[in-house]
Design an enzyme around this catalytic site. Sequence first.
Site, PDB file in Angstrom:
ATOM      1  N   ASP A 294       0.800  -1.272  -0.064  1.00  0.00           N
ATOM      2  CA  ASP A 294       0.065  -0.134   0.108  1.00  0.00           C
ATOM      3  C   ASP A 294       0.916   1.284   0.046  1.00  0.00           C
ATOM      4  O   ASP A 294       0.487   2.247   0.735  1.00  0.00           O
ATOM      5  CB  ASP A 294      -0.952   0.018   1.376  1.00  0.00           C
TER       6      ASP A 294
ATOM      7  N   CYS B 111      -1.994  -2.615   7.720  1.00  0.00           N
ATOM      8  CA  CYS B 111      -1.914  -3.592   6.461  1.00  0.00           C
ATOM      9  C   CYS B 111      -0.798  -4.405   6.373  1.00  0.00           C
ATOM     10  O   CYS B 111      -0.795  -5.609   5.967  1.00  0.00           O
ATOM     11  CB  CYS B 111      -2.131  -2.665   5.361  1.00  0.00           C
TER      12      CYS B 111
ATOM     13  N   LYS C 289      -6.597  -4.887  -2.918  1.00  0.00           N
ATOM     14  CA  LYS C 289      -7.301  -5.618  -1.788  1.00  0.00           C
ATOM     15  C   LYS C 289      -8.314  -4.612  -1.268  1.00  0.00           C
ATOM     16  O   LYS C 289      -8.140  -3.563  -0.905  1.00  0.00           O
ATOM     17  CB  LYS C 289      -6.185  -6.077  -0.671  1.00  0.00           C
TER      18      LYS C 289
HETATM   19  C1  C5J Z   1      -2.943   0.354   5.627  1.00  0.00           C
HETATM   20  C2  C5J Z   1      -4.588   1.848   6.923  1.00  0.00           C
HETATM   21  N1  C5J Z   1      -2.512   0.451   4.239  1.00  0.00           N
HETATM   22  N2  C5J Z   1      -3.939   2.383   7.632  1.00  0.00           N
HETATM   23  N3  C5J Z   1      -4.109   1.030   5.828  1.00  0.00           N
HETATM   24  O1  C5J Z   1      -2.306   0.161   6.342  1.00  0.00           O
HETATM   25  O2  C5J Z   1      -5.922   2.130   6.881  1.00  0.00           O
END
Ligand code: C5J
Length: 234
Positions: free
Chosen positions: A31, A173, A140
């Site tokens: 991400d 994540c 995802k």
């Molecule tokens: C991720 C989030 N990618 N913090 N998402 O960690 O909402």
Amino acid sequence: MNTMLQPTLTVAAQPFAFELPPGRTALVIIDMQRDFIEPGGFGAALGNDVTLLEAAIAPTRALLQAWRERGWPVVHTRESHAPDLHDCPPAKRDRAEPGTQPALRIGDPGPMGRLLVRGEPGNDIVPALAPLPDEVVIDKPGKGAFYGTALHEALQVRGVTHLVFAGVTTEVCVQTTMREANDRGYDSLLVDEATQSYFPEFKAATLAMITAQGGIVGWVASLSAVLAAVQQEA
Ligand code: C5J
């Protein structure tokens, strides 16, 4: 080259050395999207100081370069939802303290397009880490990259048994995906400098949680330790 016959590379790591099989270890970049790292995205809409995440970009790029030079598997993930939000449960979208509303929610229009919606500019991976056409990109809907995706199958067809993780955010994540990977039988290592959190204390706690109890979730190593091991490849 038959990667099955190559000796493993030993990475100095916590809680003990990580044996990295060349060619069967995927770099999984979680991400690294404009929505989390740049002002005007989802992370900022939740009230976070997004500048804290920038520090993960250069170390992740160094890993990416090392994996690309060797032709080893690379996976990028994006937290994202379909434009009609059918894959975004209300429990995820509507989360807020009783009596309050977040400034912006998933799917709302922001300066980089609709937040966390597939195809919007903010949903892109930051330019410094843009995927190459032969690299796997997993969209995802959840925090974990195995939930609701074909990640496990994509790794299996490539003969992957070990995962090296980078990305954001450490305790959300990244950690969720490492736990999912552990349950599916992958040995996973997180690279310290290549992951960041909006909350430095949560990052520190996550690294401790991963390596506690003999590596209950996996391993943690420094960027220099991973690069030193990788450079020993025959
Ligand atoms: C991720 C989030 N990618 N913090 N998402 O960690 O909402």
